[in-house]
Design an enzyme around this catalytic site. Sequence first.
Site, PDB file in Angstrom:
ATOM      1  N   HIS A  27      45.279  42.176  36.094  1.00 37.15           N
ATOM      2  CA  HIS A  27      44.644  43.528  36.246  1.00 37.15           C
ATOM      3  C   HIS A  27      45.569  44.549  36.492  1.00 37.15           C
ATOM      4  CE1 HIS A  27      40.413  41.391  36.892  1.00 37.15           C
ATOM      5  NE2 HIS A  27      40.860  41.201  35.490  1.00 37.15           N
ATOM      6  N   GLU A  52      40.027  31.798  29.251  1.00 34.76           N
ATOM      7  CA  GLU A  52      41.223  32.619  29.433  1.00 34.76           C
ATOM      8  C   GLU A  52      42.222  31.800  30.334  1.00 34.76           C
ATOM      9  OE1 GLU A  52      40.403  36.164  31.587  1.00 34.76           O
ATOM     10  OE2 GLU A  52      38.258  35.822  31.322  1.00 34.76           O
ATOM     11  N   GLU A  67      42.441  39.344  25.013  1.00 33.60           N
ATOM     12  CA  GLU A  67      43.696  39.293  25.629  1.00 33.60           C
ATOM     13  C   GLU A  67      44.660  38.341  25.261  1.00 33.60           C
ATOM     14  OE1 GLU A  67      42.425  38.228  29.801  1.00 33.60           O
ATOM     15  OE2 GLU A  67      41.338  40.191  30.028  1.00 33.60           O
TER      16      GLU A  67
END
Length: 400
Positions: free
Chosen positions: A230, A356, A260
């Site tokens: 982030h 992820e 992503e």
Amino acid sequence: MHRPEFYRFHQGDRVLPFASEEYDARLAELRERMEALGVEACVFTSMHNIAYYSGFLYCSFGRPYGLVVTETESVTISAGIDAAQPWRRCHGDNITYTDWQRNNYWRAILSVTGEGRVIGYEGDHMTLVQRDLMEDFLKPSVSLDIAPTTMLQRMHKSEAEIALIRHGAQVADVGGYAIRDAIREGVREIDVAMAGRDAMELEIAKRFPNAEYRDTWVWFQSGINTDGAHNPVTGRVLQRGDILSLNTFPMISGYYTALERTLFVGEVDDASRAIWDANVAAHEYGMSLLVPGAKCSDVTQKINAFFAERDLLQYRTFGYGHSFGVLSHYYGREAGLELREDIDTVLEPGMVISMEPMLTIPEGQPGAGGYREHDILVITEDGNEDITKYPYGPDFNVVG
């Protein structure tokens, strides 16, 4: 001049993310959960639950907002600064409170709940100050934390929600391709990020011409800035051989989706390629594990073992996936549906979850940087459906 504590200001046509029947169904299930707990009235204060049960996504700016749900009523509580916009964007009734005197917000809530009832509140959101005011104004006979059961409800998506999330995944892909086209040596992270954001906002406006547009964003990171998932965008200039992290986040009516991907500028060295390939393999393995009946903690342990066999587990820094729905980097989280060692939730059809995996190799080591792939999967009756379509891996993502 009479200055009221609260009033109703309703004008214009109502436009909601979903049909009224969708909100009626959510409220009906909520009321079943309330009855099981003995709760007579819920006072919601979070952006995610207010949006989930009413459609209204508030903008606080330091003011409190609410949704009161009783056996027969559903009433959003909004500040005068917003005029009739909350009513136009909510299912059910709306009361506007004024700021002519302090705590008119709670007087408006009291007008719906009355005193001495069993009140449900969000223990993971309401502040201690507001909790004290709730006790003072509503004088509940009992107050119970309603947040855990509402989270369980939100974890199971309706067909309408899945359709919206599917649109979001497609918009995220649009942003991904726009970012890929903008990558080249000498441009800044911020320039690439803006290209992706603009493409997504235009696509959302095309698909949803009557929606409200806000909060769509991109985190595009390069070099050392890829070490955290982030990390904010910077003005760093891209150089040949840089590792990149592409992260697109379209927001549609409060619903979050994501894409992503790991990329490299122009070329990828052998050490980086080896780590990237391992993370892609973990990503593919992880997606194969997301099926009905799988336990989140078991999935986590299997991917842990995959990385440990390759002496890479020490470079993992967070869980392998999470639920999707009404959430953002500002609000919401369905923490009961995350791929972590301490989550024993069993996957069921209708859940939506990401895969992820991320590895962060420290600076100074071969292959330094953060590697992350991210797909969104809908759990089906007999497996899963991957609704992310932008390609992953070196064959497509060495660019510029």
